[in-house]
Design a protein around this motif. Sequence first.
Motif, PDB file in Angstrom:
ATOM      1  N   HIS A  14       0.844  -1.207   0.000  1.00  0.00           N
ATOM      2  CA  HIS A  14       0.000   0.000   0.000  1.00  0.00           C
ATOM      3  C   HIS A  14       0.874   1.250   0.000  1.00  0.00           C
ATOM      4  O   HIS A  14       1.857   1.337   0.738  1.00  0.00           O
ATOM      5  CB  HIS A  14      -0.904   0.034   1.241  1.00  0.00           C
ATOM      6  CG  HIS A  14      -1.867  -1.107   1.317  1.00  0.00           C
ATOM      7  ND1 HIS A  14      -3.160  -1.023   0.840  1.00  0.00           N
ATOM      8  CD2 HIS A  14      -1.729  -2.362   1.822  1.00  0.00           C
ATOM      9  CE1 HIS A  14      -3.782  -2.181   1.049  1.00  0.00           C
ATOM     10  NE2 HIS A  14      -2.929  -3.009   1.644  1.00  0.00           N
ATOM     11  N   ASP A  28      -5.324   5.570  -1.137  1.00  0.00           N
ATOM     12  CA  ASP A  28      -4.559   4.338  -0.999  1.00  0.00           C
ATOM     13  C   ASP A  28      -4.383   3.717  -2.378  1.00  0.00           C
ATOM     14  O   ASP A  28      -5.360   3.357  -3.041  1.00  0.00           O
ATOM     15  CB  ASP A  28      -5.284   3.353  -0.071  1.00  0.00           C
ATOM     16  CG  ASP A  28      -4.518   2.031   0.082  1.00  0.00           C
ATOM     17  OD1 ASP A  28      -3.347   1.982  -0.330  1.00  0.00           O
ATOM     18  OD2 ASP A  28      -5.108   1.073   0.613  1.00  0.00           O
ATOM     19  N   TRP A  39      -3.228   0.544  -3.825  1.00  0.00           N
ATOM     20  CA  TRP A  39      -3.028  -0.824  -3.340  1.00  0.00           C
ATOM     21  C   TRP A  39      -2.640  -1.721  -4.514  1.00  0.00           C
ATOM     22  O   TRP A  39      -3.415  -1.922  -5.439  1.00  0.00           O
ATOM     23  CB  TRP A  39      -4.313  -1.316  -2.676  1.00  0.00           C
ATOM     24  CG  TRP A  39      -4.243  -2.722  -2.153  1.00  0.00           C
ATOM     25  CD1 TRP A  39      -3.147  -3.464  -1.891  1.00  0.00           C
ATOM     26  CD2 TRP A  39      -5.363  -3.552  -1.843  1.00  0.00           C
ATOM     27  NE1 TRP A  39      -3.478  -4.691  -1.430  1.00  0.00           N
ATOM     28  CE2 TRP A  39      -4.856  -4.794  -1.382  1.00  0.00           C
ATOM     29  CE3 TRP A  39      -6.745  -3.375  -1.895  1.00  0.00           C
ATOM     30  CZ2 TRP A  39      -5.677  -5.845  -1.012  1.00  0.00           C
ATOM     31  CZ3 TRP A  39      -7.570  -4.428  -1.511  1.00  0.00           C
ATOM     32  CH2 TRP A  39      -7.035  -5.640  -1.061  1.00  0.00           C
TER      33      TRP A  39
END
Length: 808
Positions: free
Chosen positions: A592, A673, A675
């Motif tokens: 992340h 985020d 990811w």
Amino acid sequence: MNRRLLVCAVMAFMTLPATLAQETRSMLFGRVLDPQGSAIVGTNVNVRNADTGVSLNYKTNSTGYYEANLLLPGSYELTAENAGFKKLVRRGVVLPVSSRLEIDLTLELGGVTETVSVTADAPLLETNAVSSGRVLDNRTVMELPVMGNSAMLLVKLTPGIQTGGVNNYLALHSNAGGSDYSVGGNIGGNSWTLDGSPNQGPGRRSAYLPYTDAVSEFKVETNNFDAAIGQTSGSAITMISKSGSNDFHGTATWQHWQQRWQGTSFFVKKKYYSDIAAAEARGDSALANKLRNTDKQPTGRSNNWGASGGGPVIIPKLYNGRNKLFWFFTYNAFKDVKTEDASTFNRTVPSLNARDGIFTDLLSLPNGNRYQVYDPVSVQADPARATHVVRQPFANNVIPKSRFVNPAYDRITKLYPLPNQAVPVGIEPTNNYLASKTPYNWDYKAYSNRVDYQVSDNWRMYGRWSYNNFGPEDRADWTYETARGLNLNGLVRNNIAANMDIVYTQNATSIWNLNVSHGQFREGSIQPYALSFKPSDIGLPTYLDQKAGDLTILPQMAVSGYTTISPGGISTWTRTRTATAKLQWTKIFGSHSINAALDKRNQYRTGGGGGNTGGNFSFGNNFTRKDDDGFTPNANIGPAWASFILGIPTGASIGTNDTYAMITPYYGWFVQDSWRVTSKLTLNLGLRMEYEIGSTERYNRMITGFDKTAKLPITDAAQAAYAAAPIPELPAAQFKVLGGSLYPGVGGQPANWIKNELMWLPRVGFAYQVNSKTVVRGGYGIFYDTLNVLNFGPDQSGFSRSTGTIIT
């Protein structure tokens, strides 16, 4: 506020824009792997800018991941070292502006003293960005021809951009034409960013159009689902200025244009040959030959030049800034000396006879009775039409000198040039003056300077300032023969801005970034000749001088059918300013990458005042025609000028305009985020919050709304009067006289123009790499436009108004 929901899936076969549209810098990331594809933890990765020599060191985490963020566009060299593996050097990585490129590094087993060098292009695909648009790299910016050397015009080449064309763009000062593009049906405004800071001007325009040699690269995004995007529902244009490198580089350009290289317009040709023919008809061969040897049109020229240069800061024997401290400076300007567009040449001025009150010649025109001038004081009842009146004509259509009572007549008439165009027999004498030498002159200059400094391995920073000024524009001054400067357009536009950006690398997984900026855009008109007059200078009462105070201007006398002689009002400055501060934190946790930021902006607008402080007087044929209602057709040419002679206006007004000083505070927060779910799939999950405080005016000089139920001072009296004699269609109980304006801070009203708004903007996106040539992207987001004072001024009805005189 406008809101849009966007869902898209884009099959990409080219480089696509980056995630952070409002961030002009870029990112390199990837994994360090062994020959079997397993992650190598703790690998030292050095990222070196090949142009500046600036190196940044990173270390891979538990997943073998490294991330080099906030990098300037340019060519990079990556070096990876770890015990038990050969040293890997990868060169030729070209990083575009505002991009995220994935570069995986595979190490071979061996001694660290052995080196494997790889020179290859970076991937053609951004594998984790969810956006669409176009990157315009430095080569494109420098080599593509653009009008007036404005890099901003290249935005219009982006797929999905809608534009009104290029005809409304004039030069680098033309920020309206230079900002004329939109997406999604032109819902909301665009976002312009220069070196990470807002480049917003008034009225949904960019504040600064950089010269091509001042721009390194820029990116246009028509869609982006990153939480960093805010305060806009249009396209995002992110530019980065050129920075210095370890070598000294510079450019110089010059463009030249001559008006006489162009074709001559029809009316200019017509006058040229007519003047020759008239001289020949008079037997003046010398004059005819002189005219033949004169160019058909006046001279005109344009020069557009610029110079730029940069390199390391070097002070002999004291300091060597190579690999550390760099500068880049640009200067550009243009100066035009030319004449107006031919469409503005034809003007209508009073004939020599009309100036003496003689309109006899007009009676010989077809339907000559339309030009008959009637005496306003001879009014009497119309025997043929009850309730109407008629007037008696002036003998021979001549106004006696004793009736020249307008105190401003002589002074204003002298400002009109004499006719210079022969009007054919039997034609109304309009367009009898050809203002073929009306000036249309420009003067513009711009400066910009950028300094980049690698303070240490953990600290780096840059600063930039720019200044540009246009004007005063010498345009539309058609009375150049009699009163040079009277009708000067006088447009002035200038912009000054500066920003500073600091990056602190806390450790291999955490980076802090602070960006602060301030910019001002100012525009207005400078008309010194017209402002030199007081109303009393042309014979009007001195109480008009007192009313105008320090803001005096030549009163406007507008005579129907004739070109108006004066500008009519004072143009005051409108200033818009933007002050910003943004703090951003980037943190890597395994697979992340978290971005979070706080964004504070204050947007200011000041202006108002000015207007027609000397008075605006209009003259028509209302009181010099036969009938009170125009039952008998009358022309303006002749009768309207007679009204001006007689000092009987059809309308009179004077302006009283208040100033204003407004502010819109704005706060933004976001967290994003990125990811990396697998080596092929990336999810972008974000949430943005925006809090825009409703605009306020420093002294509450505005109207904020309308209350339909408000009781007025006249309510009781008006309703009682109606109740005394109602009509059957509306009972007295239903007759209501209610409703009035709302004022900030009065009667419990807030000071805000509109209410404060807290907005939640979720963003979701994905990018899946199908193969080396294909990435599928999709996203969802909520976007809000902004209602700030850069784009909207206050409603000052009542605070600013024009007071008119009822003339009967």
